[in-house]
Design a protein around this motif. Structure first.
Motif, PDB file in Angstrom:
ATOM      1  N   ASP A 268       0.591   7.562  -6.400  1.00 24.68           N
ATOM      2  CA  ASP A 268      -0.437   8.597  -6.510  1.00 24.68           C
ATOM      3  C   ASP A 268       0.159   9.971  -6.741  1.00 24.68           C
ATOM      4  O   ASP A 268      -0.482  10.846  -7.337  1.00 24.68           O
ATOM      5  CB  ASP A 268      -1.303   8.630  -5.237  1.00 24.68           C
ATOM      6  CG  ASP A 268      -2.314   7.490  -5.217  1.00 24.68           C
ATOM      7  OD1 ASP A 268      -2.631   6.964  -6.307  1.00 24.68           O
ATOM      8  OD2 ASP A 268      -2.777   7.133  -4.115  1.00 24.68           O
TER       9      ASP A 268
ATOM     10  N   GLN B  65       0.819  -1.207   0.000  1.00 28.81           N
ATOM     11  CA  GLN B  65       0.000   0.000   0.000  1.00 28.81           C
ATOM     12  C   GLN B  65       0.857   1.263   0.000  1.00 28.81           C
ATOM     13  O   GLN B  65       0.473   2.277  -0.601  1.00 28.81           O
ATOM     14  CB  GLN B  65      -0.928  -0.005   1.237  1.00 28.81           C
ATOM     15  CG  GLN B  65      -1.943   1.132   1.257  1.00 28.81           C
ATOM     16  CD  GLN B  65      -2.883   1.102   0.059  1.00 28.81           C
ATOM     17  OE1 GLN B  65      -3.362   0.053  -0.332  1.00 28.81           O
ATOM     18  NE2 GLN B  65      -3.113   2.266  -0.549  1.00 28.81           N
ATOM     19  N   GLU B  66       2.016   1.215   0.657  1.00 27.01           N
ATOM     20  CA  GLU B  66       2.878   2.396   0.679  1.00 27.01           C
ATOM     21  C   GLU B  66       3.344   2.759  -0.718  1.00 27.01           C
ATOM     22  O   GLU B  66       3.475   3.943  -1.049  1.00 27.01           O
ATOM     23  CB  GLU B  66       4.081   2.146   1.590  1.00 27.01           C
ATOM     24  CG  GLU B  66       3.713   2.064   3.069  1.00 27.01           C
ATOM     25  CD  GLU B  66       4.930   1.857   3.940  1.00 27.01           C
ATOM     26  OE1 GLU B  66       6.040   1.751   3.379  1.00 27.01           O
ATOM     27  OE2 GLU B  66       4.772   1.804   5.177  1.00 27.01           O
TER      28      GLU B  66
ATOM     29  N   ASN C  70      -3.389   5.305 -11.010  1.00 24.99           N
ATOM     30  CA  ASN C  70      -3.140   6.525 -10.232  1.00 24.99           C
ATOM     31  C   ASN C  70      -3.872   7.718 -10.846  1.00 24.99           C
ATOM     32  O   ASN C  70      -4.538   7.599 -11.888  1.00 24.99           O
ATOM     33  CB  ASN C  70      -1.644   6.778 -10.092  1.00 24.99           C
ATOM     34  CG  ASN C  70      -0.994   7.149 -11.407  1.00 24.99           C
ATOM     35  OD1 ASN C  70      -1.622   7.086 -12.460  1.00 24.99           O
ATOM     36  ND2 ASN C  70       0.282   7.527 -11.347  1.00 24.99           N
TER      37      ASN C  70
ATOM     38  N   ASN D 260       0.645   4.683  -2.486  1.00 24.01           N
ATOM     39  CA  ASN D 260       0.633   6.087  -2.054  1.00 24.01           C
ATOM     40  C   ASN D 260       1.701   6.874  -2.779  1.00 24.01           C
ATOM     41  O   ASN D 260       1.505   8.043  -3.126  1.00 24.01           O
ATOM     42  CB  ASN D 260       0.866   6.173  -0.542  1.00 24.01           C
ATOM     43  CG  ASN D 260      -0.270   5.548   0.251  1.00 24.01           C
ATOM     44  OD1 ASN D 260      -1.404   5.462  -0.239  1.00 24.01           O
ATOM     45  ND2 ASN D 260       0.019   5.119   1.476  1.00 24.01           N
TER      46      ASN D 260
END
Length: 646
Positions: A12, A5-6, A31, A9
């Motif tokens: 994005d 998940q990092e 993204n 991020n």
């Protein structure tokens, strides 16, 4: 490559368009930049709608995955695909949520809308030259390879490899030139042997390398790649950190040595940060009486040391003060409540990025006990010497009057056979009487000293006019003093003052001091007696201009059996008890006695008596020393002055 998940991020915030697909081409992530990218494709009429784009994208991906060469490669490969004339795709196999997936990076192909002019071409050439020089003379080590073969290296790399010219290694296998002395070598090789690794750029790592010439070094390294005309190049970037590693190793060894040194020091060593112990050695644990180092960490030493000044000084070090706490002796209370004597000092010390103080403690209990024992022994030897001298003095004091009395008796026996005048008889009897008084004085002093030692000295306090007592006892000695060719001056700044004193012992104090003044005065000298009212105390001074007392004897003169001059060289008689007895009697009054003297100029003894009344309600204001009891007073003078011979 495994993503979590990092990583999403991170994606994005990228300007590049990122899409993650399952193997069935289902989009599971895209993204923010992907929507803008897709809208731009529609505007350019590259695709009519999303379905057309999706169809073409899936066709390219399926073709790539079916490629037999690709499938045989490592799972972390990257493949560059051309979707059409407008779009490039970089495809990478990944693991996402424990599922085999595909990561896509989509990039718009820039089209030149104009022909390059000769000036544009020149600018491009100039920029390329600047870039090339920057790479060549970069302080970092740069080696570029293609298909494991070295194609470029800069000056720093030449120095690292210890070669005179880069042509020596151009075209050689990268791993023949640099040998990785690390377990990660296979990991580096696997990634670098893939055709692409845009998203496989390795983080900076510290490794040990063996260079082309066989020299071993330590380096911080990382890898990256770039594409040029569909060809992939790998870049090895490194920095020689051998000196730093050697220094770190030396520091580590020094740290180990220091730890061993601190461990075996016979002193307690600790570090205080904000008043709390953050480091301690075993000896500090033992001194403080704790069970272990862990039990001591975090505790405050304030609870163990009573000297607040020392604690405040050590605490100020933690408040940005760089002053040292000089070694001093203090009392420390151990955990078990036992008090010991220690020597402690502290100095500023940077510990774990905090201004702290390093403290050193030494248990000096045994040393102090030894010093006390040594002092006791010294005092015992001194006292033993005094006793020896006292016995010699007493022997002399007893023998002298006895010899005189015996001589007079023998003389009288001889004169008995002859005719003896009345004047001679009186003179002989006077000599015998004086020496009897001398013996009586000596015996009285010895008895009183013994009573003082056992606490049996009886004081009979009453409220008397101290001025009258001093004046009467002083004036009663005028005839005797003048007979010695001396002058006596009495003066007082107060006419009357009633305080609580023992009358008889006060007379004895004054007669003793006057006797000393007479014995120490020179011929035609002067004796002064003065009285001063100093508020809480009435000061009585007896001063002479005689021989004086040496400075080194002035503190000892009130000790028992001490005399300012040796037995066989002093100009007058005395047992060395008188001033000691005077001090004891003054102390019994709650007063103080002091002396000021200079050799050859005389001495001044000052008695300070408390300005207070006795609890007895019997003021003897009209007391006079000379009156109804005149014979008794004269006898007292004869007794106290008996060791002064004509």
């Amino acid at each position: 490559m495994i993503l979590n998940q990092e990583d999403l991020n991170f994606f994005d915030d990228l300007d590049d368009s990122i899409v993650i697909l399952k193997k069935n081409s289902e989009i599971i992530y895209s993204n923010k930049s992907f929507k803008n990218f897709y809208d731009e494709l529609i505007k350019k009429n590259t695709f009519n709608d999303y379905s057309e784009f999706d169809k073409e994208l899936n066709r390219k991906i399926e073709k790539c995955l079916l490629d037999e060469d690709i499938n045989q490669k490592n799972s972390s490969f990257i493949k560059r695909l051309r979707l059409n004339d407008d779009v490039d795709i970089y495809l990478n196999k990944i693991k996402f949520d424990n599922t085999d997936s595909i990561l896509l990076r989509l990039k718009m192909i820039e089209q030149n809308s104009y022909e390059n002019t000769s000036e544009d071409k020149k600018n491009i050439i100039d920029k390329n030259q600047i870039l090339r020089k920057t790479l060549i003379y970069s302080p970092n080590i740069l080696i570029i390879k293609k298909d494991r073969k070295i194609v470029f290296l800069n000056k720093s790399a030449e120095q690292l490899l210890e070669i005179g010219n880069s042509r020596e290694v151009i075209g050689k296998d990268f791993y023949e030139v640099l040998n990785f002395k690390t377990k990660k070598r296979s990991y580096y090789s696997d990634i670098l042997e893939n055709e692409g690794h845009y998203y496989s750029t390795l983080p900076v790592s510290q490794v040990k390398l063996k260079t082309y010439k066989g020299r071993e070094i330590y380096a911080d390294i990382c890898f990256m790649s770039f594409f040029d005309s569909d060809e992939e190049f790998s870049v090895f970037i490194a920095k020689d950190i051998s000196t730093r590693v050697e220094m770190e190793e030396a520091l580590r060894k020094n740290e180990e040595y220091y730890k061993k040194l601190i461990k075996f020091l016979p002193y307690g060593v600790g570090i205080l940060t904000k008043g709390k112990i953050t480091f301690a050695n075993d000896n500090l644990v033992n001194i403080l009486g704790e069970t272990s180092i862990n039990a001591l960490i975090g505790k405050k030493i304030n609870d163990s040391i009573k000297d607040k000044d020392t604690i405040n000084e050590m605490n100020r070090i933690g408040e940005n003060s760089l002053s040292e706490v000089k070694f001093r002796e203090v009392t420390l209370t151990r955990k078990d409540g036992k008090e010991i004597e220690i020597e402690i000092g502290a100095s500023p010390f940077l510990f774990e990025n905090h201004l702290s103080s390093i403290i050193v403690l030494c248990d000096i209990t045994e040393r102090k006990n030894a010093e006390r024992d040594k002092f006791k022994l010294k005092q015992a030897l001194k006292y033993d010497k005094l006793k020896t001298e006292f016995i010699a003095n007493i022997s002399h004091e007893l023998k002298t009057p006895l010899n005189i009395i015996l001589s007079v008796v023998q003389l009288l026996e001889l004169k008995e056979k002859e005719e003896c005048s009345i004047g001679d008889s009186k003179r002989y009897l006077g000599v015998m009487t004086q020496n009897c008084y001398r013996l009586l004085r000596l015996i009285n002093n010895l008895i009183d000293i013994s009573r003082i030692d056992v606490g049996y000295l009886k004081m009979d306090f009453g409220n008397y006019d101290i001025v009258k007592i001093i004046e009467d006892i002083t004036l009663s000695t005028v005839d005797y003093i003048e007979s010695k060719n001396l002058n006596l001056i009495f003066d007082t700044e107060i006419e009357e003052k009633t305080i609580g004193v023992d009358r008889e012992n006060m007379e004895r104090i004054m007669l003793n001091l006057l006797s000393n003044a007479i014995k120490c005065s020179k011929e035609n000298g002067t004796i002064w007696v003065n009285i001063y009212d100093n508020g809480d105390f009435i000061d009585i001074s007896v001063k002479d201009n005689g021989i004086g007392i040496p400075e080194d004897m002035q503190e000892k003169i009130f000790e028992r059996f001490v005399q300012s001059t040796p037995l066989f060289t002093r100009p007058h008689e005395g047992s060395g008890i008188g001033l000691s007895l005077v001090k004891s009697l003054v102390d019994a009054h709650g007063g103080k006695i002091s002396v000021k003297s200079k050799v050859g100029e005389g001495s001044e003894f000052t008695i300070s008596m408390p300005n207070r009344l006795s609890k007895k309600d019997n003021p003897h204001i009209n007391y006079k020393f000379i009156g109804t009891n005149k014979n008794s007073s004269v006898e007292k003078i004869k007794i106290e002055f008996s060791d002064i011979y004509n």
